[in-house]
Design an enzyme around this catalytic site. Structure first.
Site, PDB file in Angstrom:
ATOM      1  N   HIS A 142       0.871  -1.171   0.000  1.00 30.92           N
ATOM      2  CA  HIS A 142       0.000   0.000   0.000  1.00 30.92           C
ATOM      3  C   HIS A 142       0.912   1.226   0.000  1.00 30.92           C
ATOM      4  O   HIS A 142       2.032   1.171   0.524  1.00 30.92           O
ATOM      5  CB  HIS A 142      -0.833  -0.057   1.290  1.00 30.92           C
ATOM      6  CG  HIS A 142      -1.891   0.983   1.407  1.00 30.92           C
ATOM      7  ND1 HIS A 142      -1.635   2.241   1.890  1.00 30.92           N
ATOM      8  CD2 HIS A 142      -3.220   0.947   1.146  1.00 30.92           C
ATOM      9  CE1 HIS A 142      -2.769   2.931   1.921  1.00 30.92           C
ATOM     10  NE2 HIS A 142      -3.739   2.171   1.467  1.00 30.92           N
ATOM     11  N   ASP A 219       2.897  -4.584   8.035  1.00 28.42           N
ATOM     12  CA  ASP A 219       1.661  -3.828   7.821  1.00 28.42           C
ATOM     13  C   ASP A 219       0.522  -4.834   7.900  1.00 28.42           C
ATOM     14  O   ASP A 219       0.306  -5.615   6.977  1.00 28.42           O
ATOM     15  CB  ASP A 219       1.724  -3.148   6.446  1.00 28.42           C
ATOM     16  CG  ASP A 219       0.372  -2.593   6.002  1.00 28.42           C
ATOM     17  OD1 ASP A 219      -0.639  -2.823   6.693  1.00 28.42           O
ATOM     18  OD2 ASP A 219       0.328  -1.951   4.941  1.00 28.42           O
ATOM     19  N   GLN A 222      -4.727  -5.421   6.795  1.00 22.29           N
ATOM     20  CA  GLN A 222      -5.718  -6.335   6.215  1.00 22.29           C
ATOM     21  C   GLN A 222      -5.689  -7.723   6.837  1.00 22.29           C
ATOM     22  O   GLN A 222      -6.538  -8.554   6.508  1.00 22.29           O
ATOM     23  CB  GLN A 222      -5.495  -6.466   4.700  1.00 22.29           C
ATOM     24  CG  GLN A 222      -5.631  -5.172   3.925  1.00 22.29           C
ATOM     25  CD  GLN A 222      -7.062  -4.640   3.892  1.00 22.29           C
ATOM     26  OE1 GLN A 222      -8.021  -5.349   4.207  1.00 22.29           O
ATOM     27  NE2 GLN A 222      -7.207  -3.379   3.540  1.00 22.29           N
ATOM     28  N   LYS A 245     -10.758  -0.839  10.118  1.00 22.57           N
ATOM     29  CA  LYS A 245     -10.870  -2.046   9.290  1.00 22.57           C
ATOM     30  C   LYS A 245     -11.167  -3.267  10.164  1.00 22.57           C
ATOM     31  O   LYS A 245     -11.327  -4.378   9.674  1.00 22.57           O
ATOM     32  CB  LYS A 245      -9.571  -2.276   8.507  1.00 22.57           C
ATOM     33  CG  LYS A 245      -9.273  -1.174   7.488  1.00 22.57           C
ATOM     34  CD  LYS A 245      -8.036  -1.485   6.704  1.00 22.57           C
ATOM     35  CE  LYS A 245      -7.448  -0.272   6.009  1.00 22.57           C
ATOM     36  NZ  LYS A 245      -8.174   0.144   4.806  1.00 22.57           N
ATOM     37  N   CYS A 383      -4.768   2.455  -3.659  1.00 21.03           N
ATOM     38  CA  CYS A 383      -3.525   2.966  -3.045  1.00 21.03           C
ATOM     39  C   CYS A 383      -2.385   1.974  -3.221  1.00 21.03           C
ATOM     40  O   CYS A 383      -1.550   1.805  -2.331  1.00 21.03           O
ATOM     41  CB  CYS A 383      -3.716   3.292  -1.564  1.00 21.03           C
ATOM     42  SG  CYS A 383      -4.883   4.607  -1.285  1.00 21.03           S
TER      43      CYS A 383
END
Ligand code: PMP
Length: 425
Positions: A142, A219, A222, A245, A383
């Site tokens: 991202h 990261d 997700q 999220k 993104c």
């Protein structure tokens, strides 16, 4: 907090895995927003990678804080301030438990994944990187895991090295091994790609990086919402995720880091709360986690995040993962059955992302047609422009799954794509 009583329906039952791991239709009752029509059709919300909907437990926790307990944290002896502080810190403990961090002191509240990545790049990077050093990321990051390193690169003179991936969207681990070298100072990698769904082999990446004494930042924007994530099991050094999220509010997230690294890093922002004492000559910084939490934090956001975590724990992340995996398989099969639809991202290890491209119509036009049928998907580059460039396409349509989605939602998507084909031929 009065959030526990508002958990999901208790009788979802521990049944077999796959599509029967949970009952999405019952859990949907916990999400008031899902019960509405959009453009005259029942809402089908398939934009969960952008942000998830909030269960009543989260909405109630936030409104209860403002209705009953609103006060600033850490500074007051009065009762409301103590209640606010207790709830704010209890939520930090919930984050710790949820990601199995060794200590709540290692959990820093941030605005979201973006701020977590910026904090590490800025604080760790400025202290430890010098000209000629290298940071390794992957080709499926991202933008929030590209740009902070790039800016630092321009400032300090560090080089960004990028691990490529194959057509299915799987990292080329041989390439990773070959670019890892004595100048590598950090590996920062996405756990689950928001554009492709690929779940990257963090353990293997950590093993190779640590063999050279290189720290690894994950990261987890997700991954944390869709599978059990255990920072100790992953072996990484930093990990960031976003509350919004994770069925929690916007404006809050968490950065976890190893205490020995965080302790040696300079503050990211400065002001109140992050200090132990201040004179005009010198400031002594506060201990973890406060050293990295300058100013009045998003107290309601943190409490809402804690409520979201308790809600998810009451369903169980294993069950959520098993269900979403089965729904993903169903979705992939249905979409593969439509001529003219090209799935982008078909890694062996993949989360609930259905990204696709159709030669017949631009993704934005497809998105508009789907919206007219009440179906919310995201269209664009997500993104992750380098991912689009890798496949030579401008954008994709992305349907992203949550545990409250069901096979009817997928069927509605497929039917609406048929309509796109009717319109565009
Ligand atoms: N990384 C990934 C993989 C993401 O999907 C996102 C959000 N789309 C981010 C980072 C940034 O998250 P946020 O905007 O919540 O900071």
């Amino acid at each position: 907090m009065t959030t526990r009583s508002r958990g999901p329906n208790a009788d979802v039952g521990l049944r077999a895995d796959g599509l029967s791991a949970i009952d999405p239709n019952k859990l949907r009752d916990d999400f008031p927003i899902l019960h509405q029509e959009v453009n005259g059709r029942p809402l089908v919300y398939l934009d969960n990678a952008a942000t998830t909907q909030k269960p009543r437990a989260v909405i109630d926790a936030i409104s209860n804080y403002y209705l009953l307990n609103n006060a600033n944290v850490h500074r007051g002896v009065h009762t409301l301030s103590q209640r606010a502080t207790d709830d704010y810190e209890a939520a930090r403990e919930s984050v710790r438990r949820f990601i199995n961090a060794p200590s709540a002191d290692e959990v820093i509240y941030v605005r979201g994944t973006t701020e977590g990545l910026n904090l590490v790049a800025s604080s760790y990077g400025r202290k430890y990187f010098s000209a000629g050093d290298e940071v390794i990321i992957t080709g499926m990051e991202h933008h929030s895991n590209i740009v902070p390193w790039q800016i630092l690169g321009k400032e300090i003179g560090i080089k960004l090295r990028v691990v490529p991936f194959n057509d299915d969207g799987e990292l080329l681990m041989d390439e990773f091994e070959s670019i890892l070298n004595d100048r590598t100072r950090m590996v920062s990698v996405v756990h689950q790609s928001n554009a492709l769904g690929t779940i990257n082999p963090i353990n293997a990446i950590v093993e190779l990086a640590h063999a050279r004494g290189v720290p690894v930042m994950v990261d987890a924007a997700q991954s944390v919402p869709h599978m059990p994530v255990d920072v100790q099991g992953l072996g990484a050094d930093f990990l960031a995720f976003s509350g919004h999220k994770l069925y929690g509010p916007t404006g809050i997230g968490a950065l976890w880091g190893r205490a020995e690294l965080l302790n040696d890093m300079p503050p990211y922002q400065s002001g109140g709360e992050m200090i132990r004492s201040v004179t005009f000559e010198e400031t002594i910084y506060n201990t973890l986690p406060h050293k990295f939490e300058a100013g009045t934090p998003d107290i309601a956001g943190a409490i809402g995040l804690g409520a979201a975590i308790e809600y998810l724990e009451s369903i169980g992340m294993e069950r959520i993962a098993a269900y979403e995996q089965a729904l993903l398989k169903y979705g992939e099969e249905r979409l593969r059955g439509i001529e003219g639809v090209r799935l982008i991202g078909s890694a062996q290890e993949k989360g609930g992302i259905l990204s696709f491209y159709m030669d017949a119509a631009h993704p934005h036009d497809i998105g508009t047609i789907l919206d007219a049928q009440g179906i919310a998907v995201r269209t664009g580059h997500h993104c992750a422009q380098p991912v689009m460039a890798r496949y030579g396409i401008p954008a994709t349509v992305r349907a992203s799954l949550a545990f409250y989605n069901n096979t009817d939602d997928i069927d509605a998507l497929v039917k609406a794509i048929d309509r796109v084909i009717e319109v565009f031929g």
